[in-house]
Design a protein around this motif. Structure first.
Motif, PDB file in Angstrom:
ATOM      1  N   TYR A 174       0.834  -1.201   0.000  1.00 55.75           N
ATOM      2  CA  TYR A 174       0.000   0.000   0.000  1.00 55.75           C
ATOM      3  C   TYR A 174       0.871   1.254   0.000  1.00 55.75           C
ATOM      4  CZ  TYR A 174      -3.490   3.436   1.446  1.00 55.75           C
ATOM      5  OH  TYR A 174      -4.303   4.540   1.508  1.00 55.75           O
ATOM      6  N   GLY A 175       1.960   1.220   0.774  1.00 52.85           N
ATOM      7  CA  GLY A 175       2.833   2.380   0.859  1.00 52.85           C
ATOM      8  C   GLY A 175       3.689   2.592  -0.369  1.00 52.85           C
ATOM      9  N   SER A 176       3.969   1.525  -1.123  1.00 49.40           N
ATOM     10  CA  SER A 176       4.881   1.642  -2.269  1.00 49.40           C
ATOM     11  C   SER A 176       4.167   1.850  -3.594  1.00 49.40           C
ATOM     12  CB  SER A 176       5.755   0.386  -2.365  1.00 49.40           C
ATOM     13  OG  SER A 176       4.973  -0.744  -2.708  1.00 49.40           O
ATOM     14  N   GLN A 177       2.836   1.848  -3.589  1.00 53.10           N
ATOM     15  CA  GLN A 177       2.095   1.895  -4.854  1.00 53.10           C
ATOM     16  C   GLN A 177       2.325   3.183  -5.642  1.00 53.10           C
ATOM     17  OE1 GLN A 177      -2.235   2.366  -4.462  1.00 53.10           O
ATOM     18  NE2 GLN A 177      -1.923   2.734  -2.270  1.00 53.10           N
ATOM     19  N   ASN A 178       2.695   4.268  -4.958  1.00 54.33           N
ATOM     20  CA  ASN A 178       2.870   5.550  -5.639  1.00 54.33           C
ATOM     21  C   ASN A 178       4.309   5.828  -6.069  1.00 54.33           C
ATOM     22  OD1 ASN A 178       0.107   6.276  -5.357  1.00 54.33           O
ATOM     23  ND2 ASN A 178       0.483   6.879  -3.230  1.00 54.33           N
ATOM     24  N   ILE A 179       5.214   4.887  -5.832  1.00 58.76           N
ATOM     25  CA  ILE A 179       6.597   5.058  -6.290  1.00 58.76           C
ATOM     26  C   ILE A 179       6.629   4.959  -7.816  1.00 58.76           C
ATOM     27  CG2 ILE A 179       8.938   4.135  -6.216  1.00 58.76           C
ATOM     28  CD1 ILE A 179       8.355   3.072  -3.436  1.00 58.76           C
ATOM     29  N   ALA A 180       7.162   5.983  -8.447  1.00 57.65           N
ATOM     30  CA  ALA A 180       7.112   6.061  -9.917  1.00 57.65           C
ATOM     31  C   ALA A 180       8.331   5.404 -10.561  1.00 57.65           C
ATOM     32  CB  ALA A 180       7.015   7.519 -10.338  1.00 57.65           C
ATOM     33  N   SER A 181       8.574   4.153 -10.211  1.00 55.22           N
ATOM     34  CA  SER A 181       9.666   3.388 -10.815  1.00 55.22           C
ATOM     35  C   SER A 181       9.459   1.921 -10.467  1.00 55.22           C
ATOM     36  CB  SER A 181      11.020   3.874 -10.285  1.00 55.22           C
ATOM     37  OG  SER A 181      11.173   3.520  -8.915  1.00 55.22           O
ATOM     38  N   THR A 182      10.394   1.065 -10.885  1.00 51.43           N
ATOM     39  CA  THR A 182      10.288  -0.358 -10.563  1.00 51.43           C
ATOM     40  C   THR A 182      10.463  -0.627  -9.073  1.00 51.43           C
ATOM     41  OG1 THR A 182      12.655  -0.708 -11.010  1.00 51.43           O
ATOM     42  CG2 THR A 182      11.113  -1.050 -12.835  1.00 51.43           C
TER      43      THR A 182
END
Length: 515
Positions: A174-182
């Protein structure tokens, strides 16, 4: 005989191990939580990754490659089935946890660095091998260390803590879903290493299994472990400890003579053993086929079928459903010795059968609609289904396969259970994605049908083990009382309970109960 007033000098057990069982028990419980959480995180991380668009887009997933990625850990788990008994027996239960953690860590690093599907699949296979070995060694160690009255509860909690790791995985996704990379999917993959690191950090503070030490002729060290588990601190009853040591040694020797052939041959040598094998061969596959597999690995697809397509909403549901499942599983663990294994199993499977039919009907009616009430009603029934599974099957997964077999056959029996569990997990990984895509709402009706078939089979073959020592469980299979259990009549333990309460149990019964 009363214990000596002079403190006992422990010379063989590591100085890191607490010599007071009141300090040791929380550490043993932590071992259960951490090792089960490792399995929960490693298993559930794939559910979260499938929800993340960056993961699917990076690997250009199709139903075939999606199933392959999910199936890889089961392939590793099946391979581990052939070494999960030799490694703990050769290295010891405690050092086997170290070996498993190292294997798991190497797979996690490879998974986080994966550049293509073959690299990812190999990594997941290595992770599957490591977690399978760890979750054989850890419950075996706990079962051989804990007193009988605590063994059932802790082993019931063992697999319930699967949801601790599953919940952690859901929160991380849930926390990593907005990271704009792999890194949106590499970070959750890499964080799998934390439970393995915790397992390595805790293990030095717990003793080795006294049974394994005795089998290796390390009797003085085994004696010290038995004295620690007495719970009398620095002034243990050494005489009682030596009596326990002698009794365990005699039991191991007697079982070696009684089951002199290979345990694999002994498993089919008698009617009682064949009945045990039937239970293992049905319970193992069904732990994956009740319908929980689709919740664990394909929750995103179910929610999409139900009309919930937002990535944010799907990850929120994943977090909440894991909190719910963990709470219900803990309650189920404490009720195992109140309701009994059979009754709790029937409640859970009956509830799963009913809720699967409801899910199928609701998806058929509201899956393509915008009716908010119907969509949220579908989510509510999904929660009910997962609650029934967590209540009955989750706490029994580590406990029941270990209870029903005698010591000589226990490792082989658990290996059979695990290999079939992993094999059907592998089968489900390859087929569920296609089945859900092709059958739609009908898929849930078919799943409910085989749940009902299992319920009928379990009613006529599964044995009640509530309130029984391991020796008494063996009698229920081999003695004249076995028919009573099959018919659902529980054994009369009133005299046994009275003896425990009044402290008038004879010495022989105490020795058997403590084993």
């Amino acid at each position: 005989m009363a214990s000596s007033s002079a403190p006992y000098s422990f010379k063989h057990v590591s100085r890191l191990v607490p010599k007071d069982s009141r300090l040791l028990m929380p550490l043993l419980l932590t071992v259960a939580i951490v090792n089960s959480a490792t399995l929960g995180y490693d298993t559930s991380v794939m559910n979260g990754l499938l929800i993340l668009p960056s993961y699917s887009q990076y690997f250009h997933l199709t139903p075939a490659t999606e199933g392959l990625n999910n199936a890889a850990s089961w392939m590793g788990s099946i391979l581990a089935g052939f070494v999960m008994q030799p490694i703990p027996d050769y290295f010891g239960r405690r050092r086997a946890i170290y070996v498993a953690s190292c294997i798991t860590a190497s797979g996690i690093i490879l998974q986080a660095a994966a550049q293509n599907i073959p690299m990812f699949v190999v990594a997941r296979m290595i992770v599957g091998m490591g977690t399978a070995i760890s979750n054989t060694a850890a419950p075996t160690l706990l079962g051989e260390l804990l007193p009988p009255r605590k063994r059932s509860r802790v082993l019931g909690l063992f697999f319930s803590c699967f949801f601790v790791g599953s919940l952690t995985s859901a929160i991380v996704n849930y926390g990593s879903q907005n990271i704009a990379s792999t890194w949106a999917w590499r970070l959750p993959s890499m964080l799998q290493i934390i439970p393995s690191a915790l397992a390595v950090g805790i293990t030095p503070f717990i003793p080795e299994s006294p049974r394994w030490l005795i089998s290796r002729d390390r009797n003085e060290e085994a004696l010290e472990v038995l004295l620690i588990m007495q719970g009398q601190g620095p002034n243990p009853d050494v005489v009682k400890g030596r009596e326990q040591l002698d009794t365990i040694h005699e039991t191991i020797s007697r079982e070696a003579k009684e089951f002199s052939r290979s345990p694999w041959r002994e498993m089919i040598s008698t009617k009682a053993n064949r009945r045990r094998l039937l239970i293992l061969c049905t319970f193992g596959p069904m732990t994956e086929m009740f319908g929980n597999f689709i919740i664990s690995f394909y929750l995103g697809k179910i929610l999409t079928q139900a009309g919930i397509t937002s990535t944010k909403t799907q990850t929120q549901v994943q977090v909440i459903i894991n909190c719910w499942s963990f709470a219900i599983a803990v309650c189920g663990s404490f009720l195992l010795d109140i309701l009994g294994r059979r009754k709790q199993l029937f409640i859970g499977v009956g509830g799963m059968t009913t809720t699967l039919l409801m899910i199928g009907g609701l998806i058929k009616r509201y899956g393509s609609s915008t009716d908010a009430s119907g969509i949220y009603g579908t989510i509510a029934v999904i929660f009910l289904f997962q609650g029934f599974y967590a209540f009955s099957i989750t706490p029994m997964t580590s406990l029941y396969p270990n209870e029903i077999s005698p010591f000589k056959l226990r490792a082989a029996g658990y290996a059979v259970f695990h290999i079939l569990d992993a094999s059907f997990g592998l089968l489900a990984s390859f087929t569920m994605a296609f089945a859900m895509a092709d059958l739609g709402w009908k898929f849930y009706f078919i799943n409910a049908a085989w749940d009902f078939c299992f319920l009928v089979l379990a009613y006529f073959t599964y044995v009640e083990t509530k309130g029984l020592t391991l020796e008494e469980i063996r009698t229920r299979f081999e003695g004249p009382g076995g028919a009573d259990v099959v018919d659902g009549i529980e054994p009369d333990n009133s005299s046994h309970e009275i003896e425990q309460e009044t402290g008038k149990t004879d010495n022989a019964h105490i020795k058997a109960h403590e084993l």
